[in-house]
Design a protein around this motif. Sequence first.
Motif, PDB file in Angstrom:
ATOM      1  N   ASP A   1       0.851  -1.183   0.000  1.00 46.82           N
ATOM      2  CA  ASP A   1       0.000   0.000   0.000  1.00 46.82           C
ATOM      3  C   ASP A   1       0.893   1.242   0.000  1.00 46.82           C
ATOM      4  OD1 ASP A   1      -2.419   1.656   0.458  1.00 46.82           O
ATOM      5  OD2 ASP A   1      -1.444   2.019   2.396  1.00 46.82           O
TER       6      ASP A   1
ATOM      7  N   LEU B   1      -6.987  -2.663  -2.949  1.00 51.77           N
ATOM      8  CA  LEU B   1      -6.768  -2.288  -1.548  1.00 51.77           C
ATOM      9  C   LEU B   1      -6.660  -0.778  -1.429  1.00 51.77           C
ATOM     10  CD1 LEU B   1      -3.525  -1.414  -1.204  1.00 51.77           C
ATOM     11  CD2 LEU B   1      -3.215  -3.871  -1.389  1.00 51.77           C
TER      12      LEU B   1
ATOM     13  N   GLY C   1      -8.065  -4.747   2.062  1.00 52.10           N
ATOM     14  CA  GLY C   1      -7.975  -5.371   0.755  1.00 52.10           C
ATOM     15  C   GLY C   1      -9.148  -6.317   0.584  1.00 52.10           C
TER      16      GLY C   1
ATOM     17  N   ALA D   1      -9.662   2.744  -1.265  1.00 56.66           N
ATOM     18  CA  ALA D   1      -9.985   1.337  -1.494  1.00 56.66           C
ATOM     19  C   ALA D   1     -11.039   1.197  -2.587  1.00 56.66           C
ATOM     20  CB  ALA D   1     -10.465   0.691  -0.201  1.00 56.66           C
TER      21      ALA D   1
END
Length: 284
Positions: free
Chosen positions: A82, A105, A121, A271
């Motif tokens: 990330d 994610l 995620g 996300a």
Amino acid sequence: MFRPNRNILNRLSRLNIAQKVAVTRTVTTTTIAQKTAWTSSKANRIVAYATLGAAGLATASYFNLTNPVYNEAPPSPEVVEDPATKLLFPVYLETDSVKKQLIGLGVRTVSFMNMNVYVVGMYMVPGDISQLAKLSKWKNFDKSKILESDECAEEFLEQPFDLTIRLVPSRSTNTQHLRDGFVRILTQRMRDQDLTEDEEKVILKAIQEFKSNFVSMRVKKDSEFIFTKTREGGLKMIYEGRHLGTVEDSWLAKNFFMCYLNSQSPSSQAALNDFASGFEKLLK
């Protein structure tokens, strides 16, 4: 040759992993392509980090993976980092002996404090992904259908798909804090829907059961919650390999996932954006 990722090496140092692995690799691509299932147990994650720390990490492009060429040593597991928190997510996750693929994610941020809270995620069984194109609202899919309307998400969550949210805190917290955030969002979603008094009573009972499953405890950074919408319609919760409970209520399971798929006010816009892009790539 990739250089070892300093963040991961620092983690290994703190974990006192003493084994030194000498690896020489020549890599002809910037992706890592061994399809390795990642289990929920912390022990297996630590072993995977050890492999990554010794071999060096290339952030995986998880939809267009190609095979790297190595001079020696086995391939590393596929992971995605990330960008906001540097937390790692496996491309493949195994829950209840079922292998699932990462859709996307993103980080949840408390905007008024400019603070990252956790990363989520979403995972789906590869065989179910191929069924999406058969749904009426998913034909000729592009990511705007998820980002601009709830119709695709609603139809998606009505299906008996085995879906998982992997949630990893980006800072130390506690279960009460996470629990209260979920309960607040779910309760508001209930109030925003046209429901009968009897339906509300059933839903409130499910929310209360979900709330009670959060055992009071500290939650460390980089620990792992697994929330699964089962094929039967329940919502199963696991923390660090420990089953905290399953609420057999389809409204709760669906609306928990809608917290992240809601186009108007998602719990994590980052996300939702990545989920939409992930679906678009998978359905091309």
